[in-house]
Design a protein around this motif. Structure first.
Motif, short mmCIF file in Angstrom:
data_model
loop_
_atom_site.label_atom_id
_atom_site.label_comp_id
_atom_site.label_asym_id
_atom_site.label_seq_id
_atom_site.Cartn_x
_atom_site.Cartn_y
_atom_site.Cartn_z
N SER A 123 0.81 -1.22 0.00
CA SER A 123 0.00 0.00 0.00
C SER A 123 0.84 1.28 0.00
CB SER A 123 -0.93 0.00 1.23
OG SER A 123 -1.87 1.05 1.14
N ASP A 125 2.25 5.08 -0.90
CA ASP A 125 1.57 6.35 -1.17
C ASP A 125 1.58 6.66 -2.66
OD1 ASP A 125 1.00 7.33 1.59
OD2 ASP A 125 3.17 7.13 1.77
N ASN A 146 -7.88 3.51 -5.82
CA ASN A 146 -7.09 3.87 -4.64
C ASN A 146 -6.01 4.88 -4.95
OD1 ASN A 146 -8.43 2.11 -2.85
ND2 ASN A 146 -7.20 0.38 -3.54
N TYR A 147 -5.74 5.10 -6.24
CA TYR A 147 -4.69 6.04 -6.66
C TYR A 147 -5.28 7.00 -7.69
CZ TYR A 147 -1.58 2.91 -4.18
OH TYR A 147 -0.97 2.16 -3.20
N SER A 165 -0.68 7.78 -7.75
CA SER A 165 -0.43 8.41 -6.45
C SER A 165 -1.72 8.67 -5.68
CB SER A 165 0.31 9.73 -6.66
OG SER A 165 0.51 10.40 -5.44
N ARG A 166 -1.62 8.52 -4.36
CA ARG A 166 -2.66 9.00 -3.46
C ARG A 166 -2.43 10.46 -3.11
NH1 ARG A 166 -1.77 4.08 -0.04
NH2 ARG A 166 -3.28 2.51 -0.73
#
Length: 360
Positions: A123, A125, A146-147, A165-166
């Motif tokens: 997981s 970033d 999620n990104y 990227s988050r």
């Protein structure tokens, strides 16, 4: 046994001398990659000499091997915990810890689910893929929820790059420094706690008998990135498949030109290629960072079917900590001139690459 011993000693001497010759042809550059293996082989050849029946010339060769071992060892020890470097600590005014994964996925690797599972397991970033083409882009859509921030350079020539990227991407740009089919990415981001930084992803072509005849495009591309990095005021990380090793002349010139730090010094080699052959594994997926970025952990992760192991990094940003200032080296005027010349040579070099590469 004597013939084997003499043959190995002469071969090891040649492999040590070849990289010292400043010629960009792959014959001279490839031995740089195997410095670790060459050093081990020097040691075992020395032991073989001790088991060989004494001749009048034996100790001349043993002395030569000892000199070669010391020569290589002086370089390699810098990339082990035996080399002293100042330890840093995280302070309350630094950023939150951030972590990312960089992976050359190997364009023809179809084990998409293994890589997706790797990303879900750790997981990060943010993460970057290299050699990712249209098929990989389709597979990675499973992670886009999620990104939400992405930058994609989809190519079928084994030089595609994808970034997910988050962390919010403020600005993203694709550079083609020396060739219109070799991208580098520049991603400007800002964390939730207000820290801005810039991520560069690079993947220049390697000098090899099956790809580029010389290292000119590789070196020109990397040094172009270094010139670009030098003008950026925010914290910077440069990551990717450099197709180079940290101790080569061009890598050292990259580090000095960019004024960045090699986090492997005083820690470990972090060897990544070839993923399937431990004894023939070279540290060619490199990373450099500015003095206000502090690395907590840098390591390889498990294989997911590629020919490269993925690289995992955990770091934080601290603008008020000057503990790493002494690690910065600056290029001399002569080195700056040499870097510009190598960039120009890279631009002028005409790499013979197919637009679409198929697996042999």
């Amino acid at each position: 046994m004597w013939i084997v011993y003499i043959t190995l000693a002469i071969l090891l001497l040649a492999l040590t001398i070849l990289p010292k010759i400043q010629n960009s042809h792959w014959v001279f550059r490839v031995p740089e990659f195997a410095k670790i293996q060459i050093t081990y082989l020097i040691f075992f050849t020395f032991i073989l000499g001790l088991l060989t029946e004494t001749t009048e010339y034996l100790w001349y060769y043993q002395g030569l091997l000892a000199v070669l071992f010391i020569h290589h060892g002086q370089t390699l020890i810098k990339y082990t915990p035996l080399y002293p470097v100042k330890k840093h600590r995280q302070r309350h005014i630094s950023s939150e810890k951030l972590h990312f994964i960089s992976a050359n996925v190997y364009q023809f690797n179809k084990e998409y689910s293994r890589f997706i599972g790797l990303i879900k397991k750790y997981s990060p970033d943010f993460f970057m893929t290299m050699e990712s083409n249209g098929d990989w882009e389709k597979a990675l859509k499973a992670l886009e929820g999620n990104y939400p921030y992405q930058h994609k350079v989809t190519l079928e020539n084994t030089y595609g790059m994808h970034f997910y990227s988050r962390i919010e991407i403020k600005h993203a740009k694709t550079h083609y420094f020396v060739a219109d089919d070799i991208p580098s990415i520049e991603i400007h981001m800002k964390t939730n706690d207000g820290f801005s930084f810039v991520f560069f992803g690079v993947h220049p072509p390697p000098p090899s008998p099956t790809e580029e005849e010389t290292s000119k495009e590789r070196d020109g591309d990397l040094l172009s990135t270094a010139q670009r990095v030098k003008d950026i005021k925010d914290p910077v990380i440069v990551v990717g498949d450099f197709n180079n090793v940290a101790w080569s002349k061009s890598s050292i010139l990259f580090r000095k030109t960019s004024q960045l730090i090699d986090p492997r010094i005083g820690h470990s080699f972090v060897s990544t290629f070839h993923a399937k052959y431990r004894l023939l594994r070279f540290p060619i997926d490199l990373m450099f960072h500015s003095e206000n970025i502090f690395i907590n952990e840098l390591k390889t992760l498990e294989n997911f079917g590629s020919d490269h192991l993925p690289v995992y990094c955990n770091f934080f940003i601290d603008h008020h900590n000057d503990e790493q200032e002494e690690l910065i080296q600056t290029a001399t005027r002569e080195e700056e001139a040499e870097a510009k010349e190598m960039i120009q040579e890279g631009i002028e070099e005409d790499g013979n690459r197919d637009t679409v590469v198929t697996e042999d």
